[in-house]
Design an enzyme around this catalytic site. Sequence first.
Site, PDB file in Angstrom:
ATOM      1  N   ALA A  64      10.507 -23.563 -23.735  1.00  0.00           N
ATOM      2  CA  ALA A  64      11.841 -23.645 -24.321  1.00  0.00           C
ATOM      3  C   ALA A  64      11.688 -23.937 -25.810  1.00  0.00           C
ATOM      4  O   ALA A  64      10.690 -24.528 -26.236  1.00  0.00           O
ATOM      5  CB  ALA A  64      12.634 -24.750 -23.640  1.00  0.00           C
ATOM      6  N   GLY A 107       8.928 -23.839 -20.137  1.00  0.00           N
ATOM      7  CA  GLY A 107       9.895 -22.868 -19.616  1.00  0.00           C
ATOM      8  C   GLY A 107       9.292 -21.472 -19.460  1.00  0.00           C
ATOM      9  O   GLY A 107       9.773 -20.682 -18.643  1.00  0.00           O
ATOM     10  N   GLU A 110       7.608 -21.598 -16.248  1.00  0.00           N
ATOM     11  CA  GLU A 110       8.668 -21.675 -15.234  1.00  0.00           C
ATOM     12  C   GLU A 110       9.304 -20.295 -14.996  1.00  0.00           C
ATOM     13  O   GLU A 110       9.700 -19.971 -13.872  1.00  0.00           O
ATOM     14  CB  GLU A 110       9.710 -22.711 -15.658  1.00  0.00           C
ATOM     15  CG  GLU A 110       9.130 -24.134 -15.552  1.00  0.00           C
ATOM     16  CD  GLU A 110       9.987 -25.187 -16.202  1.00  0.00           C
ATOM     17  OE1 GLU A 110      10.293 -25.034 -17.414  1.00  0.00           O
ATOM     18  OE2 GLU A 110      10.371 -26.152 -15.531  1.00  0.00           O
ATOM     19  N   GLU A 130       5.582 -30.517 -20.922  1.00  0.00           N
ATOM     20  CA  GLU A 130       6.804 -31.221 -21.322  1.00  0.00           C
ATOM     21  C   GLU A 130       6.608 -32.722 -21.477  1.00  0.00           C
ATOM     22  O   GLU A 130       7.273 -33.370 -22.278  1.00  0.00           O
ATOM     23  CB  GLU A 130       7.925 -30.953 -20.300  1.00  0.00           C
ATOM     24  CG  GLU A 130       8.534 -29.565 -20.388  1.00  0.00           C
ATOM     25  CD  GLU A 130       7.849 -28.529 -19.527  1.00  0.00           C
ATOM     26  OE1 GLU A 130       6.698 -28.769 -19.102  1.00  0.00           O
ATOM     27  OE2 GLU A 130       8.460 -27.470 -19.287  1.00  0.00           O
TER      28      GLU A 130
HETATM   29  N1  CAA Z   1       9.533 -23.989 -29.413  1.00  0.00           N
HETATM   30  C1  CAA Z   1       9.794 -23.659 -30.687  1.00  0.00           C
HETATM   31  N2  CAA Z   1       8.877 -23.113 -31.507  1.00  0.00           N
HETATM   32  C2  CAA Z   1       7.660 -22.883 -31.001  1.00  0.00           C
HETATM   33  C3  CAA Z   1       7.325 -23.208 -29.681  1.00  0.00           C
HETATM   34  C4  CAA Z   1       8.327 -23.781 -28.868  1.00  0.00           C
HETATM   35  N3  CAA Z   1       8.133 -24.062 -27.580  1.00  0.00           N
HETATM   36  N4  CAA Z   1       6.026 -22.888 -29.493  1.00  0.00           N
HETATM   37  C5  CAA Z   1       5.574 -22.375 -30.652  1.00  0.00           C
HETATM   38  N5  CAA Z   1       6.556 -22.354 -31.552  1.00  0.00           N
HETATM   39  C6  CAA Z   1       6.496 -21.894 -32.942  1.00  0.00           C
HETATM   40  C7  CAA Z   1       5.820 -22.920 -33.845  1.00  0.00           C
HETATM   41  O1  CAA Z   1       6.717 -23.906 -34.249  1.00  0.00           O
HETATM   42  C8  CAA Z   1       5.366 -22.036 -34.987  1.00  0.00           C
HETATM   43  O2  CAA Z   1       6.486 -21.753 -35.798  1.00  0.00           O
HETATM   44  P1  CAA Z   1       6.362 -21.868 -37.425  1.00  0.00           P
HETATM   45  O3  CAA Z   1       5.365 -20.792 -37.770  1.00  0.00           O
HETATM   46  O4  CAA Z   1       7.741 -21.585 -37.884  1.00  0.00           O
HETATM   47  O5  CAA Z   1       5.855 -23.232 -37.698  1.00  0.00           O
HETATM   48  C9  CAA Z   1       4.984 -20.724 -34.286  1.00  0.00           C
HETATM   49  O6  CAA Z   1       5.666 -20.742 -33.027  1.00  0.00           O
HETATM   50  C10 CAA Z   1       3.506 -20.610 -34.006  1.00  0.00           C
HETATM   51  O7  CAA Z   1       3.122 -21.790 -33.292  1.00  0.00           O
HETATM   52  P2  CAA Z   1       1.911 -22.738 -33.726  1.00  0.00           P
HETATM   53  O8  CAA Z   1       1.729 -22.688 -35.204  1.00  0.00           O
HETATM   54  O9  CAA Z   1       2.130 -24.058 -33.120  1.00  0.00           O
HETATM   55  O10 CAA Z   1       0.706 -21.964 -33.036  1.00  0.00           O
HETATM   56  P3  CAA Z   1      -0.674 -22.571 -32.527  1.00  0.00           P
HETATM   57  O11 CAA Z   1      -1.497 -21.391 -32.167  1.00  0.00           O
HETATM   58  O12 CAA Z   1      -1.212 -23.551 -33.496  1.00  0.00           O
HETATM   59  O13 CAA Z   1      -0.300 -23.375 -31.194  1.00  0.00           O
HETATM   60  C11 CAA Z   1       0.788 -23.724 -29.087  1.00  0.00           C
HETATM   61  C12 CAA Z   1       0.192 -22.704 -30.076  1.00  0.00           C
HETATM   62  C13 CAA Z   1      -0.331 -24.594 -28.514  1.00  0.00           C
HETATM   63  C14 CAA Z   1       1.438 -22.906 -27.948  1.00  0.00           C
HETATM   64  C15 CAA Z   1       1.839 -24.594 -29.777  1.00  0.00           C
HETATM   65  O14 CAA Z   1       2.724 -23.767 -30.490  1.00  0.00           O
HETATM   66  C16 CAA Z   1       2.631 -25.438 -28.840  1.00  0.00           C
HETATM   67  O15 CAA Z   1       2.149 -26.465 -28.389  1.00  0.00           O
HETATM   68  N6  CAA Z   1       3.900 -25.066 -28.545  1.00  0.00           N
HETATM   69  C17 CAA Z   1       4.783 -25.851 -27.722  1.00  0.00           C
HETATM   70  C18 CAA Z   1       4.443 -25.734 -26.243  1.00  0.00           C
HETATM   71  C19 CAA Z   1       5.374 -26.596 -25.407  1.00  0.00           C
HETATM   72  O16 CAA Z   1       5.383 -27.804 -25.527  1.00  0.00           O
HETATM   73  N7  CAA Z   1       6.173 -25.956 -24.530  1.00  0.00           N
HETATM   74  C20 CAA Z   1       7.121 -26.652 -23.699  1.00  0.00           C
HETATM   75  C21 CAA Z   1       8.459 -26.678 -24.359  1.00  0.00           C
HETATM   76  S1  CAA Z   1       9.640 -27.712 -23.526  1.00  0.00           S
HETATM   77  C22 CAA Z   1      10.225 -26.823 -22.229  1.00  0.00           C
HETATM   78  O17 CAA Z   1       9.809 -25.713 -21.990  1.00  0.00           O
HETATM   79  C23 CAA Z   1      11.295 -27.492 -21.423  1.00  0.00           C
HETATM   80  C24 CAA Z   1      11.642 -26.850 -20.135  1.00  0.00           C
HETATM   81  O18 CAA Z   1      11.141 -27.216 -19.083  1.00  0.00           O
HETATM   82  C25 CAA Z   1      12.635 -25.773 -20.049  1.00  0.00           C
END
Ligand code: CAA
Length: 254
Positions: A64, A107, A110, A130
Amino acid sequence: MNFEKILFSVKDKTAVITINRPKALNALNSEVIAELDAVVQIVEANPQIRVVVIGSDKNFAAGADIKAMIEMNPEQARAFGFTPTFNKLENLSKPTIAAISGYALGGGLELALVCDLRIAAPDAKLGLPEINLGIIPGAGGTQRLSRLIGTSRAKELVFQGAIIDANKALQYGLINEIADNPMEAAMKHAEKIAVKAPLALKAVKECIAMTAKTDIRSGLEYEEVAWSRLYATKDQKEGMRAFAEKRKPIFTGE
Ligand code: CAA
């Protein structure tokens, strides 16, 4: 309807859906979910579409959209939730296949869990991280992951917010198969499924879904009714006549 946040095409009898926010690693926001909701209805209504593949050559979805959720209160979080749309996708009458390359997190995973089959690239990264954000999986993760791989393994992954590779995912029963090109592999599966009898496929999905909802005795009764109802279809006559006439059946979904 014109889609922007997803890509939607139909190849032969298979619908291909891709989340289209590559710069955000296909993070899921309200617009993506609204388009996904709309496309599910289009797919359901189109008898030409027999199978659905969800995925892309790059990232499946990194979860998400965290930036959209930071300042939400509980009511807003509830309204943002993906469960109603994911339920519709799960209940789609046609088989669905997730082709997972890159990240399938939160998500994103999921969404893959809602699909009937999951195929992942060797270097795919799957997890429900999460807990690292101070929340829990909220789009079916605790429920569907537990039912798929068992409560103990689900707790192990969710407690730690662990991100695992395809090998471990296969070992845990989280995915069906590892493929160098998951989209290609998914399309091959789709091709084989697309020639089967649509009403029988629908009945299989409904019967197997019952395993999560009911005790085995009721499930067996449900199966018996679903099985016998298929004898009112043209496809049952076609399938059995084709066997007797030593030819391949042609199923029309009637
Ligand atoms: N939401 C919003 N933006 C996201 C994102 C997310 N889940 N995942 C990645 N992005 C964005 C980053 O912010 C970044 O944007 P900018 O260039 O504008 O800064 C871009 O995508 C590239 O990401 P990274 O620079 O972080 O890339 P990386 O290769 O260094 O890392 C990653 C990759 C490990 C996937 C890292 O992006 C990450 O940890 N993302 C979040 C993963 C996460 O926590 N997901 C769960 C979300 S909560 C959820 O899903 C709730 C639910 O149950 C419904």
